[in-house]
Write a protein that holds these residues in place. Structure first.
Motif, short mmCIF file in Angstrom:
data_model
loop_
_atom_site.label_atom_id
_atom_site.label_comp_id
_atom_site.label_asym_id
_atom_site.label_seq_id
_atom_site.Cartn_x
_atom_site.Cartn_y
_atom_site.Cartn_z
N SER A 92 0.84 -1.21 0.00
CA SER A 92 0.00 0.00 0.00
C SER A 92 0.87 1.25 0.00
CB SER A 92 -0.90 0.02 1.24
OG SER A 92 -1.76 1.16 1.20
N HIS A 136 -14.93 2.37 -0.54
CA HIS A 136 -14.17 2.09 0.68
C HIS A 136 -15.05 2.31 1.90
CE1 HIS A 136 -11.04 2.35 3.77
NE2 HIS A 136 -10.27 1.69 2.94
N GLU A 194 -15.97 8.10 -4.89
CA GLU A 194 -14.57 7.85 -4.48
C GLU A 194 -13.63 8.14 -5.65
OE1 GLU A 194 -14.17 4.21 -2.18
OE2 GLU A 194 -12.27 3.83 -3.17
N ASN A 223 -10.32 2.98 -5.17
CA ASN A 223 -9.38 1.95 -4.72
C ASN A 223 -9.71 0.57 -5.32
OD1 ASN A 223 -8.00 0.02 -3.23
ND2 ASN A 223 -8.19 1.09 -1.29
N GLY A 267 -7.78 1.99 -8.86
CA GLY A 267 -7.26 3.35 -8.86
C GLY A 267 -7.82 4.20 -9.99
N ARG A 318 -7.18 9.53 -2.60
CA ARG A 318 -6.09 9.67 -3.58
C ARG A 318 -6.47 10.69 -4.65
NH1 ARG A 318 -6.39 4.32 -2.03
NH2 ARG A 318 -4.49 3.54 -1.01
N LYS A 347 -1.09 8.77 2.25
CA LYS A 347 -0.98 7.71 1.24
C LYS A 347 0.15 8.11 0.29
CE LYS A 347 -5.37 5.63 2.11
NZ LYS A 347 -5.85 6.44 3.24
N ILE A 394 -2.48 2.11 -8.45
CA ILE A 394 -2.99 0.84 -7.89
C ILE A 394 -3.25 -0.14 -9.02
CG2 ILE A 394 -4.85 -0.26 -6.59
CD1 ILE A 394 -5.41 2.33 -5.21
N ARG A 426 -2.94 -7.26 -5.01
CA ARG A 426 -2.88 -5.83 -5.27
C ARG A 426 -1.45 -5.34 -5.13
NH1 ARG A 426 -5.38 -0.83 -1.70
NH2 ARG A 426 -3.56 -1.32 -0.41
N VAL A 431 0.66 -1.53 -5.13
CA VAL A 431 0.49 -0.06 -5.13
C VAL A 431 1.87 0.58 -5.13
CG1 VAL A 431 -0.60 1.89 -3.95
CG2 VAL A 431 -1.58 -0.40 -3.70
#
Ligand code: TLP
Length: 344
Positions: free
Chosen positions: A8, A85, A138, A142, A146, A174, A202, A285, A320, A322
């Protein structure tokens, strides 16, 4: 042992400039509004997103919750994506803590909520229904790899919300990744929002904290909500100081993270036993599937970790990765060589 840390972008540690700013920070009691560094961070964030006011909070989760509490009362309804999320990962805090009823609309793979389905989900005035008070988006998304939401889409959602007297919140954990990927100033992604949050901790690499931006009245309500949740911090200027460095020095370089993520996605797509569409990924991501019958995501993550590469098993066959400022192009080449070796 040094790890290529791809689980992450929350794993980023403060930069030397942040550590210095933290040590030198001028501080006061922020619950009394007397921490000059927090006040400076809030003013800088509000200006950046063209809103009247801002509030520094300990986490992205609290940023979303105080926003929901400021917009909604007990039993009110919030519409959000099934993969949001806020819905998926935050322990159902809107319901558990704030008595807000979440109503989901299936997310399209690009992170959007289909406009017709979204509008149809807004309740009419009827004694049987909760009152729809809030739509939450969002950006970047995520769980949708992304994906950034563009200004035109945001305008359409803003129009729907405001035509129905409903507020729009954007979880912009983000947000600056979205702005950099789309090549637009962040304030173009905040225009339609009645409230918008972003994370400092982040890709922007600060150790702690998020900021919520909105109108003066909204921020007053969010500040009350932060206090009841126990999020009123005292000499928080030591944290805000790192946040200011994050905003001033760490935004433009996110383009490097996007280039590295793309390099990784292209490389993984060429490895037999893995499946992904690298074209999908334009921020930091990526998600991919293991398609070897004798190997699951947890086993693959464990084998990678032994060789110094950390990725997150996010589903039985899905991993995942990142990218962030502690991951270089050389690290990506290394991660790809380890993956090719381990998967054999
Ligand atoms: N996301 C974390 C994990 O919780 C999955 C991560 O590693 O990606 N909104 C979005 C879109 C997020 O991705 C996250 C964190 C949050 C909110 C919550 O932020 P924090 O962890 O600061 O409470």
């Amino acid at each position: 042992m040094r790890y290529v840390e791809l689980r992450s972008d929350t794993m980023t540690r403060p930069t030397p400039a942040m550590r210095k700013a933290m040590a030198d920070a001028e501080v006061g009691d922020d619950v009394f509004g007397e921490d000059p560094t927090v006040n400076r961070l809030e003013a800088t964030a509000a200006e950046r997103l063209a809103k009247a006011a801002a509030l520094f909070v300990p986490s992205g989760t609290m940023a979303n919750l105080v926003s929901q509490m400021a917009h909604c009362g007990r039993g009110d309804e919030m519409i959000l994506g099934s993969l949001a999320h806020s819905f998926y990962y935050e322990q159902g805090g809107s319901a558990a803590v704030a008595s807000i009823h979440p109503r989901t609309v299936p997310n399209h793979p690009d992170g959007k909520l289909p406009l017709d389905v979204l509008e149809a989900a807004i309740r009419g005035d009827n004694i049987h229904f909760p009152r729809t008070r809030l739509i939450s988006l969002e950006n970047t998304h995520n769980l949708c790899g992304g994906a950034p939401l563009d200004p035109v889409y945001l305008r359409s959602v803003g129009d729907i919300a405001h035509r129905h007297g409903v507020k729009l919140h954007i979880d912009g954990a983000r947000l600056f990744n979205a702005a950099v990927a789309l090549g637009v100033p962040a304030r173009q992604l905040s225009v339609e929002a009645d409230s918008i949050s972003f994370c400092l901790s982040k890709g922007l690499a600060a150790p702690v904290g998020s900021v919520v931006c909105g109108s003066t009245e909204f921020i007053q309500a969010a500040r009350r909500a932060r206090k009841v949740l126990g999020g009123g911090m005292r000499q928080a200027g030591v944290l805000a100081a790192a946040g200011l460095v994050a905003l001033n020095e760490m935004v433009d370089r996110l383009a490097e993270d996007h280039a590295n993520a793309r390099r990784l996605a292209d490389g993984l797509a060429g490895i037999a036993g893995l499946k992904l569409d690298p074209e999908r990924y334009i921020t930091n991501i990526i998600y991919f599937d293991v398609v070897k019958p004798d190997l699951n995501a947890t086993e693959l993550a464990a084998a990678l970790q032994k060789e110094g590469v950390r990725m997150l098993a996010s589903g039985p066959r899905t991993l995942r990765a990142v990218t962030h400022y502690e991951v270089t192009a050389v690290d990506i080449e290394y991660a790809l060589s380890v993956m090719a070796k381990v998967i054999k």
